[in-house]
Scaffold this motif. Structure first.
Motif, PDB file in Angstrom:
ATOM      1  N   ASP A 144      -1.259   0.807 -10.178  1.00 49.96           N
ATOM      2  CA  ASP A 144      -2.321   0.894  -9.175  1.00 49.96           C
ATOM      3  C   ASP A 144      -3.270  -0.302  -9.355  1.00 49.96           C
ATOM      4  O   ASP A 144      -3.910  -0.452 -10.400  1.00 49.96           O
ATOM      5  CB  ASP A 144      -3.074   2.211  -9.361  1.00 49.96           C
ATOM      6  CG  ASP A 144      -4.092   2.459  -8.257  1.00 49.96           C
ATOM      7  OD1 ASP A 144      -4.556   1.484  -7.648  1.00 49.96           O
ATOM      8  OD2 ASP A 144      -4.416   3.642  -8.024  1.00 49.96           O
ATOM      9  N   ARG A 197       0.834  -1.204   0.000  1.00 52.53           N
ATOM     10  CA  ARG A 197       0.000   0.000   0.000  1.00 52.53           C
ATOM     11  C   ARG A 197       0.871   1.258   0.000  1.00 52.53           C
ATOM     12  O   ARG A 197       1.791   1.365   0.806  1.00 52.53           O
ATOM     13  CB  ARG A 197      -0.914  -0.008   1.224  1.00 52.53           C
ATOM     14  CG  ARG A 197      -2.062  -0.993   1.140  1.00 52.53           C
ATOM     15  CD  ARG A 197      -2.698  -1.233   2.484  1.00 52.53           C
ATOM     16  NE  ARG A 197      -1.832  -2.009   3.353  1.00 52.53           N
ATOM     17  CZ  ARG A 197      -2.160  -2.396   4.596  1.00 52.53           C
ATOM     18  NH1 ARG A 197      -3.344  -2.053   5.097  1.00 52.53           N
ATOM     19  NH2 ARG A 197      -1.317  -3.105   5.326  1.00 52.53           N
ATOM     20  N   HIS A 240      -5.484  -1.066  -6.799  1.00 56.38           N
ATOM     21  CA  HIS A 240      -6.338  -0.939  -5.617  1.00 56.38           C
ATOM     22  C   HIS A 240      -7.732  -1.512  -5.884  1.00 56.38           C
ATOM     23  O   HIS A 240      -8.277  -2.272  -5.037  1.00 56.38           O
ATOM     24  CB  HIS A 240      -6.438   0.529  -5.193  1.00 56.38           C
ATOM     25  CG  HIS A 240      -7.049   0.707  -3.845  1.00 56.38           C
ATOM     26  ND1 HIS A 240      -6.385   0.420  -2.678  1.00 56.38           N
ATOM     27  CD2 HIS A 240      -8.301   1.144  -3.471  1.00 56.38           C
ATOM     28  CE1 HIS A 240      -7.163   0.671  -1.642  1.00 56.38           C
ATOM     29  NE2 HIS A 240      -8.343   1.117  -2.107  1.00 56.38           N
ATOM     30  N   ARG A 257      -7.500  -5.223  -6.121  1.00 52.75           N
ATOM     31  CA  ARG A 257      -7.229  -5.806  -4.812  1.00 52.75           C
ATOM     32  C   ARG A 257      -8.481  -5.723  -3.918  1.00 52.75           C
ATOM     33  O   ARG A 257      -8.809  -6.666  -3.183  1.00 52.75           O
ATOM     34  CB  ARG A 257      -6.051  -5.083  -4.180  1.00 52.75           C
ATOM     35  CG  ARG A 257      -5.581  -5.663  -2.855  1.00 52.75           C
ATOM     36  CD  ARG A 257      -4.949  -7.040  -3.050  1.00 52.75           C
ATOM     37  NE  ARG A 257      -4.525  -7.601  -1.764  1.00 52.75           N
ATOM     38  CZ  ARG A 257      -3.267  -7.771  -1.404  1.00 52.75           C
ATOM     39  NH1 ARG A 257      -2.302  -7.419  -2.256  1.00 52.75           N
ATOM     40  NH2 ARG A 257      -2.974  -8.279  -0.231  1.00 52.75           N
ATOM     41  N   THR A 258      -9.202  -4.591  -3.991  1.00 58.32           N
ATOM     42  CA  THR A 258     -10.433  -4.434  -3.211  1.00 58.32           C
ATOM     43  C   THR A 258     -11.483  -5.446  -3.658  1.00 58.32           C
ATOM     44  O   THR A 258     -12.176  -6.068  -2.834  1.00 58.32           O
ATOM     45  CB  THR A 258     -10.975  -3.008  -3.366  1.00 58.32           C
ATOM     46  OG1 THR A 258      -9.981  -2.077  -2.928  1.00 58.32           O
ATOM     47  CG2 THR A 258     -12.237  -2.817  -2.549  1.00 58.32           C
ATOM     48  N   ARG A 305      -3.350   3.247  -1.225  1.00 60.88           N
ATOM     49  CA  ARG A 305      -3.889   2.427  -2.284  1.00 60.88           C
ATOM     50  C   ARG A 305      -2.903   1.314  -2.602  1.00 60.88           C
ATOM     51  O   ARG A 305      -1.680   1.485  -2.518  1.00 60.88           O
ATOM     52  CB  ARG A 305      -4.157   3.274  -3.544  1.00 60.88           C
ATOM     53  CG  ARG A 305      -5.228   4.333  -3.344  1.00 60.88           C
ATOM     54  CD  ARG A 305      -5.389   5.193  -4.591  1.00 60.88           C
ATOM     55  NE  ARG A 305      -5.842   4.413  -5.737  1.00 60.88           N
ATOM     56  CZ  ARG A 305      -7.117   4.123  -5.988  1.00 60.88           C
ATOM     57  NH1 ARG A 305      -8.073   4.540  -5.140  1.00 60.88           N
ATOM     58  NH2 ARG A 305      -7.453   3.434  -7.048  1.00 60.88           N
ATOM     59  N   TRP A 306      -3.458   0.173  -2.986  1.00 57.12           N
ATOM     60  CA  TRP A 306      -2.605  -0.977  -3.306  1.00 57.12           C
ATOM     61  C   TRP A 306      -1.964  -0.795  -4.686  1.00 57.12           C
ATOM     62  O   TRP A 306      -2.626  -0.358  -5.629  1.00 57.12           O
ATOM     63  CB  TRP A 306      -3.434  -2.267  -3.312  1.00 57.12           C
ATOM     64  CG  TRP A 306      -3.747  -2.763  -1.935  1.00 57.12           C
ATOM     65  CD1 TRP A 306      -4.869  -2.535  -1.212  1.00 57.12           C
ATOM     66  CD2 TRP A 306      -2.895  -3.587  -1.139  1.00 57.12           C
ATOM     67  NE1 TRP A 306      -4.814  -3.138   0.007  1.00 57.12           N
ATOM     68  CE2 TRP A 306      -3.582  -3.804   0.086  1.00 57.12           C
ATOM     69  CE3 TRP A 306      -1.641  -4.153  -1.294  1.00 57.12           C
ATOM     70  CZ2 TRP A 306      -3.065  -4.567   1.119  1.00 57.12           C
ATOM     71  CZ3 TRP A 306      -1.122  -4.930  -0.272  1.00 57.12           C
ATOM     72  CH2 TRP A 306      -1.812  -5.117   0.922  1.00 57.12           C
TER      73      TRP A 306
END
Length: 466
Positions: free
Chosen positions: A420, A387, A422, A425-426, A396-397
């Motif tokens: 990015d 992150r 994110h 990943r989310t 953010r991942w």
């Protein structure tokens, strides 16, 4: 009687005056730079005239200091000049070499300290006067006057002879020094003309006094064109003003001069050179500069090409849809593109150097640094998801990947990209939560279909596995 004494006194005064005038005249000629051979010839002629004697000779120590060469003479028979006498101490010439003052020999028949030299015996010399030439630590030779009949050489005659010997000694030392300087200059010019560098020298006013053959071959100019107030004349017109400004600034401070500029080339056009000048001092006094110019044209072209390549790389990197970074061989960040700076909201200065934990989530930073150091030490590709704080302050991942770079087989660092991930990943996290929840429900439903216990049947052992 009194009249005769007065007359003799006036004659002695006149003789001394003539001798002093002769010494002064020889000294002036020596100071004026009269060649040593001419000075010696004039000295022996003046001695023979003023001493009214048969012979005068100058004996010079040979290079190995094992002999006395008859360098010049007046009144000597033909063929004598050029001969060599032994410097034996039991003969007058050798004895004079070790003496600190002139020697008077009124009559060799009464002399017990030394014998006449072989030449003096051949000439049947009866009286002589001699004086050493040069300082005790640097004898040049011996100056002598002699007569075939008994001659009443006086103390004034001896002082006159020694004064002339001193003039010859000073002139000989100056000639020796000049010769050493000429030899030194000749060796310097030979070295300078064979060196692959372009060499130059100036005087204390900044006027060019020397350029080597390499310089003339490079520029195609003549030595006369380069001499004098010509510094910078061969430079490219667009570089000349900056060159002269830098030269005047360094010259005024007596500091090292260093400048890159384009120098006229004999083939036409100009080539880049690096010119370096160093101030020279003699006995603490500034005497000018000595310098070299090295041809760096190919290196300069490569640097220009490299800058263009770097500019193209930066332009490409800054427009790429990913974050890009590079490191040196120590793992220190040397570049991040505009995409990285837009993402993090940091400046380039903040990102350069040992900035691997900058903006990384505190829970992820130890893993980032540990994995990066391990891969850097092994020169292996590196990849990690972690992150990173964004411009808004939220984490953010991203997935960060780096590969080692080599130039000519030598490791020079890493180049990497960060993307990015994110949302992905989310989404993966949400899907995992949904899967685990559905799995729990399904497992509960399936287990609810199983009986609480198995029936008992005589003679059988029953087991069930789910």
């Amino acid at each position: 009687m009194q009249w005769r004494r007065a007359h003799r006194y006036r004659d002695e005064v006149a003789v001394r005056a003539r001798q002093q005038a002769a010494v002064a005249d020889l000294g002036q000629r020596a100071l004026a730079g009269l060649p040593l051979d001419e000075l010696i010839d004039q000295a022996v002629a003046a001695l023979r005239r003023e001493l009214d004697t048969d012979y005068v000779s100058v004996l010079e120590l040979t290079g190995d200091r094992r002999g006395l060469s008859i360098r010049a003479g007046s009144g000597l028979p033909d063929g004598v000049v050029g001969g060599v006498l032994p410097p034996d101490r039991d003969e007058l010439p050798g004895y004079t070499l070790d003496s600190d003052q002139p020697l008077l020999i009124e009559d060799y028949a009464d002399e017990v300290r030394f014998a006449p030299s072989p030449l003096q015996r051949d000439l049947d010399i009866a009286s002589a006067v001699s004086a050493p030439i040069g300082t005790p630590g640097g004898r040049f030779g011996v100056l002598g006057a002699s007569s075939r009949t008994t001659h009443a050489f006086t103390a004034d005659d001896a002082h006159f002879l020694q004064a002339v010997a001193n003039v010859i000694g000073a002139a000989a030392e100056r000639a020796r020094t000049d010769e050493l300087v000429r030899d030194s200059e000749a060796r310097f010019r030979e070295l300078a003309d064979t060196t692959p560098a372009l060499m130059w020298m100036t005087d204390a006013e900044g006027h060019v006094t020397f350029v080597n053959q390499g310089w003339l071959r490079f520029t195609g100019r003549t030595l006369d064109e380069e001499m004098g107030d010509s510094f910078g004349l061969s430079a490219h017109p667009n570089d000349r003003e900056d060159l002269l400004a830098r030269w005047r600034e360094a010259f005024g401070r007596r500091a090292e001069f260093r400048f890159e500029y384009r120098l006229q080339h004999h083939a036409g056009g100009h080539r880049w050179v690096l010119e370096v000048g160093t101030p020279r001092f003699a006995r603490g006094e500034f005497v000018g500069y000595v310098g070299t110019a090295a041809d760096i044209h190919e290196r300069k072209q490569m640097e220009d090409a490299l800058r263009e390549s770097e500019a193209s790389f930066r332009d490409l990197a800054d427009t790429a849809p990913v974050m890009i970074w590079t490191t040196d061989e120590r793992g220190l960040i040397t570049f991040v593109n505009a995409g990285w700076l837009r993402y993090t909201g940091t400046t380039l200065e903040e990102e350069l150097g040992p900035s691997w934990s900058l903006g990384v989530h505190p829970d992820d930073a130890p893993a980032v640094i540990s994995s990066w150091n391990d891969k850097l030490a092994a020169r292996e590709p590196w990849e990690l998801e972690y992150r990173l704080r964004g411009r808004s302050g939220d984490y953010r991942w991203i997935v960060d990947r780096g590969v080692p770079r080599y130039v000519g087989g030598r490791f020079v660092g890493y180049v990497g990209t960060a993307i990015d991930i994110h949302e992905r990943r989310t989404m993966e996290t949400k899907l995992q939560e949904i899967y685990e929840r559905e799995h729990t429900i399904a497992e509960t439903l399936q287990r609810s279909l199983l009986p609480e216990r198995l029936p008992r049947i005589e003679g059988l052992e029953i087991a069930a596995r789910y």
